[in-house]
Design a protein around this motif. Structure first.
Motif, short mmCIF file in Angstrom:
data_model
loop_
_atom_site.label_atom_id
_atom_site.label_comp_id
_atom_site.label_asym_id
_atom_site.label_seq_id
_atom_site.Cartn_x
_atom_site.Cartn_y
_atom_site.Cartn_z
N MET A 153 -3.85 21.98 -15.52
CA MET A 153 -4.31 22.67 -14.32
C MET A 153 -4.33 24.17 -14.64
O MET A 153 -4.04 24.55 -15.76
N GLU A 154 -4.63 24.99 -13.67
CA GLU A 154 -4.74 26.42 -13.93
C GLU A 154 -3.40 27.05 -14.31
O GLU A 154 -3.33 27.85 -15.23
N THR A 178 6.21 18.48 -14.51
CA THR A 178 5.31 19.61 -14.40
C THR A 178 5.80 20.70 -15.34
O THR A 178 6.93 21.15 -15.23
N GLU A 193 -2.27 16.42 -18.34
CA GLU A 193 -3.35 16.91 -17.49
C GLU A 193 -3.15 18.41 -17.27
O GLU A 193 -2.09 18.83 -16.79
#
Length: 155
Positions: A63-64, A112, A61
Protein backbone atom coordinates in the motif's frame (compact mmCIF):
# COMPACT_ATOMS: atom_id res chain seq x y z
CA UNK A 1 -7.02 7.68 54.11
CA UNK A 2 -8.36 4.14 54.30
CA UNK A 3 -11.16 4.79 51.84
CA UNK A 4 -8.62 6.11 49.27
CA UNK A 5 -6.61 2.91 49.59
CA UNK A 6 -9.80 0.92 48.96
CA UNK A 7 -10.69 3.10 45.93
CA UNK A 8 -7.22 2.69 44.45
CA UNK A 9 -7.28 -1.08 45.05
CA UNK A 10 -10.67 -1.40 43.34
CA UNK A 11 -9.46 0.72 40.41
CA UNK A 12 -6.34 -1.46 40.03
CA UNK A 13 -8.40 -4.66 40.08
CA UNK A 14 -10.81 -3.22 37.50
CA UNK A 15 -7.88 -2.19 35.27
CA UNK A 16 -6.36 -5.68 35.48
CA UNK A 17 -9.69 -7.31 34.59
CA UNK A 18 -10.11 -4.91 31.66
CA UNK A 19 -6.58 -5.67 30.37
CA UNK A 20 -7.16 -9.43 30.71
CA UNK A 21 -10.46 -9.31 28.82
CA UNK A 22 -8.95 -7.12 26.10
CA UNK A 23 -5.93 -9.41 25.67
CA UNK A 24 -8.15 -12.48 25.62
CA UNK A 25 -10.42 -10.96 22.97
CA UNK A 26 -7.42 -9.99 20.82
CA UNK A 27 -5.90 -13.50 20.95
CA UNK A 28 -9.12 -15.46 20.39
CA UNK A 29 -8.58 -15.41 16.64
CA UNK A 30 -5.14 -17.03 16.96
CA UNK A 31 -5.57 -20.78 17.25
CA UNK A 32 -2.34 -22.31 18.55
CA UNK A 33 -1.17 -25.26 16.56
CA UNK A 34 -1.02 -28.59 18.29
CA UNK A 35 2.49 -28.86 19.71
CA UNK A 36 2.42 -32.66 19.65
CA UNK A 37 1.61 -32.52 15.94
CA UNK A 38 5.12 -31.20 15.28
CA UNK A 39 6.79 -33.70 17.61
CA UNK A 40 5.26 -36.91 16.28
CA UNK A 41 7.65 -37.20 13.33
CA UNK A 42 5.20 -36.35 10.52
CA UNK A 43 6.79 -32.92 10.07
CA UNK A 44 10.32 -32.02 8.97
CA UNK A 45 12.36 -28.85 9.05
CA UNK A 46 13.40 -26.94 5.95
CA UNK A 47 16.82 -27.84 4.60
CA UNK A 48 17.55 -25.00 2.14
CA UNK A 49 16.52 -21.37 1.82
CA UNK A 50 15.02 -22.16 -1.60
CA UNK A 51 12.57 -24.58 0.08
CA UNK A 52 10.77 -21.69 1.77
CA UNK A 53 9.16 -20.41 -1.42
CA UNK A 54 8.40 -23.98 -2.47
CA UNK A 55 6.50 -24.96 0.69
CA UNK A 56 5.10 -21.62 1.90
CA UNK A 57 2.87 -19.09 0.17
CA UNK A 58 4.08 -15.61 1.16
CA UNK A 59 1.46 -12.93 0.49
CA UNK A 60 2.91 -9.40 0.39
CA UNK A 61 0.55 -6.59 -0.56
CA UNK A 62 1.98 -3.09 -0.91
CA UNK A 63 0.00 0.00 0.00
CA UNK A 64 1.15 3.62 0.01
CA UNK A 65 2.44 3.67 3.60
CA UNK A 66 2.65 0.01 4.56
CA UNK A 67 2.82 -3.64 3.51
CA UNK A 68 0.41 -6.41 4.49
CA UNK A 69 2.21 -9.73 5.05
CA UNK A 70 0.72 -13.19 5.50
CA UNK A 71 2.23 -16.68 5.29
CA UNK A 72 0.42 -19.98 4.63
CA UNK A 73 1.73 -23.49 4.32
CA UNK A 74 0.98 -24.73 0.79
CA UNK A 75 0.40 -28.39 1.63
CA UNK A 76 -2.60 -27.82 3.90
CA UNK A 77 -3.31 -24.08 3.60
CA UNK A 78 -2.59 -23.54 7.28
CA UNK A 79 -2.02 -19.92 8.33
CA UNK A 80 1.43 -19.50 9.89
CA UNK A 81 0.49 -16.50 12.02
CA UNK A 82 1.03 -18.41 15.28
CA UNK A 83 4.46 -19.59 14.13
CA UNK A 84 5.41 -16.02 13.20
CA UNK A 85 4.24 -14.77 16.58
CA UNK A 86 6.10 -17.56 18.36
CA UNK A 87 9.30 -16.58 16.51
CA UNK A 88 8.96 -12.86 17.48
CA UNK A 89 8.43 -11.58 13.95
CA UNK A 90 7.90 -7.90 14.94
CA UNK A 91 11.13 -7.85 16.97
CA UNK A 92 13.07 -9.52 14.14
CA UNK A 93 11.87 -7.01 11.53
CA UNK A 94 12.57 -4.03 13.77
CA UNK A 95 16.03 -5.27 14.74
CA UNK A 96 17.31 -6.38 11.32
CA UNK A 97 15.45 -4.10 8.93
CA UNK A 98 14.32 -1.15 11.06
CA UNK A 99 10.71 -1.52 9.99
CA UNK A 100 7.84 -1.25 12.45
CA UNK A 101 5.39 -4.16 12.54
CA UNK A 102 1.89 -4.09 13.99
CA UNK A 103 0.10 -7.27 15.01
CA UNK A 104 -2.69 -8.66 12.85
CA UNK A 105 -6.16 -7.17 13.11
CA UNK A 106 -9.14 -9.41 13.84
CA UNK A 107 -10.49 -9.35 10.30
CA UNK A 108 -7.22 -9.21 8.35
CA UNK A 109 -5.06 -12.02 9.79
CA UNK A 110 -1.93 -10.44 8.31
CA UNK A 111 0.89 -8.41 9.81
CA UNK A 112 1.26 -4.75 8.83
CA UNK A 113 4.78 -3.47 8.07
CA UNK A 114 4.88 0.32 8.23
CA UNK A 115 7.20 1.90 5.63
CA UNK A 116 7.70 5.37 7.11
CA UNK A 117 7.07 6.66 10.59
CA UNK A 118 7.45 10.24 11.86
CA UNK A 119 10.28 9.03 14.13
CA UNK A 120 12.07 7.25 11.28
CA UNK A 121 11.36 8.93 7.94
CA UNK A 122 13.11 7.27 5.02
CA UNK A 123 14.01 8.81 1.67
CA UNK A 124 12.00 7.51 -1.28
CA UNK A 125 14.99 5.68 -2.80
CA UNK A 126 15.38 3.63 0.40
CA UNK A 127 11.77 2.42 0.52
CA UNK A 128 11.66 -1.38 0.50
CA UNK A 129 10.04 -3.09 -2.45
CA UNK A 130 7.75 -6.12 -2.45
CA UNK A 131 10.72 -8.26 -3.52
CA UNK A 132 12.77 -6.97 -0.56
CA UNK A 133 9.99 -7.76 1.91
CA UNK A 134 9.45 -11.22 0.39
CA UNK A 135 13.20 -11.92 0.73
CA UNK A 136 13.14 -10.76 4.37
CA UNK A 137 10.20 -13.06 5.13
CA UNK A 138 11.87 -16.04 3.44
CA UNK A 139 15.04 -15.45 5.46
CA UNK A 140 12.99 -15.08 8.65
CA UNK A 141 11.19 -18.38 8.02
CA UNK A 142 14.43 -20.22 7.26
CA UNK A 143 16.18 -18.81 10.35
CA UNK A 144 13.20 -19.92 12.48
CA UNK A 145 12.65 -23.24 10.70
CA UNK A 146 11.94 -25.06 13.95
CA UNK A 147 8.59 -23.20 14.10
CA UNK A 148 7.84 -23.54 10.37
CA UNK A 149 7.82 -27.26 9.73
CA UNK A 150 6.45 -28.95 6.64
CA UNK A 151 4.64 -32.30 6.27
CA UNK A 152 6.95 -35.15 5.40
CA UNK A 153 4.75 -36.37 2.55
CA UNK A 154 5.13 -33.05 0.71
CA UNK A 155 8.91 -33.49 0.42
Amino acid sequence: MTKWVIYITIACIAAKIYMYVRAKKRNDNIIPENETELENGNYKELEKLEDVSRYFDIDVEEMETHFYVGVKRRSDGKDMQYSMEKSDFPIYMDWWHGIEVTPPYDYLQRYTLIKNTPENPQPDDKDPTVADVREWIETFIFENKANFKIPEESL
